[in-house]
Scaffold this motif. Structure first.
Motif, mmCIF file in Angstrom:
data_model
loop_
_atom_site.group_PDB
_atom_site.id
_atom_site.type_symbol
_atom_site.label_atom_id
_atom_site.label_comp_id
_atom_site.label_asym_id
_atom_site.label_seq_id
_atom_site.Cartn_x
_atom_site.Cartn_y
_atom_site.Cartn_z
ATOM 1 N N HIS A 35 0.832 -1.223 0.000
ATOM 2 C CA HIS A 35 0.000 0.000 0.000
ATOM 3 C C HIS A 35 0.858 1.261 0.000
ATOM 4 N N PHE A 36 1.857 1.310 -0.859
ATOM 5 C CA PHE A 36 2.712 2.498 -0.907
ATOM 6 C C PHE A 36 2.033 3.685 -1.578
ATOM 7 N N HIS A 37 0.936 3.429 -2.254
ATOM 8 C CA HIS A 37 0.139 4.536 -2.764
ATOM 9 C C HIS A 37 -0.255 5.407 -1.554
ATOM 10 N N SER A 40 2.993 6.762 0.433
ATOM 11 C CA SER A 40 3.622 7.924 -0.211
ATOM 12 C C SER A 40 2.785 9.184 -0.012
ATOM 13 N N LYS A 47 5.443 14.053 -6.128
ATOM 14 C CA LYS A 47 4.887 13.278 -7.237
ATOM 15 C C LYS A 47 5.313 13.871 -8.569
ATOM 16 N N PRO A 48 5.569 13.046 -9.591
ATOM 17 C CA PRO A 48 5.438 11.595 -9.575
ATOM 18 C C PRO A 48 6.610 10.847 -8.933
ATOM 19 N N ASN A 49 7.754 11.513 -8.773
ATOM 20 C CA ASN A 49 8.932 10.809 -8.262
ATOM 21 C C ASN A 49 9.576 11.558 -7.113
ATOM 22 N N SER A 78 10.413 2.494 -8.107
ATOM 23 C CA SER A 78 9.262 2.796 -7.266
ATOM 24 C C SER A 78 9.420 2.131 -5.891
ATOM 25 N N ASP A 79 8.436 1.334 -5.475
ATOM 26 C CA ASP A 79 8.506 0.691 -4.155
ATOM 27 C C ASP A 79 8.913 -0.771 -4.263
HETATM 28 P P1 ATP Z 1 0.390 -2.936 -3.300
HETATM 29 O O1 ATP Z 1 0.291 -3.121 -1.823
HETATM 30 O O2 ATP Z 1 -0.560 -3.787 -4.071
HETATM 31 O O3 ATP Z 1 1.778 -3.052 -3.836
HETATM 32 P P2 ATP Z 1 0.750 -0.102 -3.769
HETATM 33 O O4 ATP Z 1 -0.100 1.055 -3.356
HETATM 34 O O5 ATP Z 1 2.085 -0.231 -3.101
HETATM 35 O O6 ATP Z 1 -0.128 -1.412 -3.570
HETATM 36 P P3 ATP Z 1 2.166 -0.253 -6.303
HETATM 37 O O7 ATP Z 1 1.652 -0.727 -7.599
HETATM 38 O O8 ATP Z 1 3.241 -1.079 -5.658
HETATM 39 O O9 ATP Z 1 0.910 -0.055 -5.340
HETATM 40 O O10 ATP Z 1 2.682 1.210 -6.536
HETATM 41 C C1 ATP Z 1 3.463 1.882 -5.616
HETATM 42 C C2 ATP Z 1 2.954 3.308 -5.443
HETATM 43 O O11 ATP Z 1 3.747 3.982 -4.470
HETATM 44 C C3 ATP Z 1 3.073 4.155 -6.702
HETATM 45 O O12 ATP Z 1 1.920 4.125 -7.458
HETATM 46 C C4 ATP Z 1 3.318 5.536 -6.156
HETATM 47 O O13 ATP Z 1 2.075 6.153 -5.906
HETATM 48 C C5 ATP Z 1 3.963 5.310 -4.810
HETATM 49 N N1 ATP Z 1 5.410 5.550 -4.781
HETATM 50 C C6 ATP Z 1 6.378 4.627 -4.574
HETATM 51 N N2 ATP Z 1 7.590 5.182 -4.613
HETATM 52 C C7 ATP Z 1 7.407 6.496 -4.861
HETATM 53 C C8 ATP Z 1 8.291 7.607 -5.030
HETATM 54 N N3 ATP Z 1 9.625 7.462 -4.954
HETATM 55 N N4 ATP Z 1 7.764 8.833 -5.275
HETATM 56 C C9 ATP Z 1 6.421 8.988 -5.341
HETATM 57 N N5 ATP Z 1 5.539 7.987 -5.194
HETATM 58 C C10 ATP Z 1 6.011 6.750 -4.953
#
Ligand code: ATP
Ligand code: ATP
Ligand code: MG
Ligand code: MG
Ligand code: MG
Ligand code: MG
Length: 260
Positions: A35-37, A40, A47-49, A78-79
């Motif tokens: 749940h990094f959505h 974050s 955002k986005p990075n 990303s995560d």
């Molecule tokens: P799940 O638990 O299913 O993995 P999730 O919310 O972690 O759900 P992911 O598909 O893994 O979904 O996506 C990771 C999300 O974390 C990205 O969509 C983004 O919103 C956020 N995120 C991760 N790293 C960063 C970063 N460095 N900068 C901004 N946002 C980030």
């Protein structure tokens, strides 16, 4: 005490199942933030990075490489992070659950330990967690296909997210409007949108955002000056982090020892 004596350890153990990974295959562990959505958002990542968040992930990955000697290569975006173990690794006798759990827990602990170093002004609001899975790849060709797949994913997501957040931040669109606007657009159209509407050349965006990060062991054969012997060969290993194309064969041709 009578009850305790009735326990038969062999019987209890017999319920455990074998989970040994296939011998002589590349073991890949992929971890991904849970749940990094949300994580974050709560921690106000840019955002986005968010560059510091990526640097933190990279630093944790380097710590994993240093901790688990059989890991020869790692790629992250990303995560998520993928860790590649050498083909003949005997780490935990190749038992899947031990390999995954120790990698994930070490990475998570590192993430929490290093948080302050990368976000000195931000409080860690709740403990982050990561999930992990493991897959074996029988040939280096398929292993490279796997890594290429992750890098393609990085590119597609980054291109989409860059457009999405530009529409939201610079054009005042709501998140659902931006999503609707981008639905079904091709890569070329997204690049044109960035150039025409925002004056952004996609290829000039930070390379870490476009290509993700990789880390691996590099041998450094340094000739160290020595008082009496003139100089001595000092073979020194070091983990280095790079951002480059791992889909084309160039990187692998330049670093043949990684998959050796
Ligand atoms: P799940 O638990 O299913 O993995 P999730 O919310 O972690 O759900 P992911 O598909 O893994 O979904 O996506 C990771 C999300 O974390 C990205 O969509 C983004 O919103 C956020 N995120 C991760 N790293 C960063 C970063 N460095 N900068 C901004 N946002 C980030
Ligand atoms: P492995 O990585 O194989 O599990 P280990 O060193 O963790 O190796 P264990 O069989 O799990 O070995 O034993 C845990 C050890 O940790 C114990 O032998 C003990 O020395 C120590 N330990 C754990 N908890 C405590 C505690 N509460 N107080 C004192 N020592 C402890
Ligand atoms: Mg997940
Ligand atoms: Mg995630
Ligand atoms: Mg993810
Ligand atoms: Mg123990």
């Amino acid at each position: 005490t009578e009850d305790v004596e009735k326990i038969k350890p062999e019987f209890v153990r017999s319920f455990q199942f074998e989970n040994k990974l296939m011998p002589s295959t590349w073991i890949v562990i992929r971890i991904d933030g849970c749940h990094f959505h949300r994580f974050s958002e709560v921690h106000e990542f840019e955002k986005p990075n968010d560059k510091q968040a990526l640097n933190l992930m990279n630093s944790c990955a380097v710590a994993v490489l240093e901790e688990i000697q059989d890991i020869i290569f790692t790629y992250g975006v990303s995560d998520e992070y993928s860790f590649v173990l050498k083909k003949d690794s005997q780490f935990y006798q190749r038992r899947a659950s031990e390999i995954v759990s120790v990698t994930v827990s070490f990475f998570s602990s590192m993430y929490v330990m290093k948080w302050k170093e990368f976000f000195p002004q931000k409080e860690l609001k709740y403990p982050p967690s990561f999930d992990g899975r493991v897959v074996c790849y029988p040939s280096s060709k398929i292993l490279l296909d796997y890594l290429a797949w992750r890098q393609v994913d990085c590119h597609i997501n980054n291109q989409y997210n860059t457009c999405f957040w530009m529409l939201v931040k610079k054009k005042g669109k709501s998140k659902s409007e931006a999503q609707h606007y981008l639905k079904g657009t091709q890569a070329q159209e997204k690049n044109e949108l960035l150039i025409k509407e925002f004056g952004i050349d996609y290829n000039e965006l930070e390379i870490m955002f476009r290509q993700g990060s990789l880390a691996f062991w590099q041998k450094e054969d340094k000739n160290m000056p020595h008082e009496s012997k003139g100089s001595v060969q000092n073979s020194h290993k070091k983990v280095i982090v790079e951002h480059c194309d791992i889909i084309k064969p160039n990187f692998w041709e330049a670093h043949p020892s990684i998959l050796d």
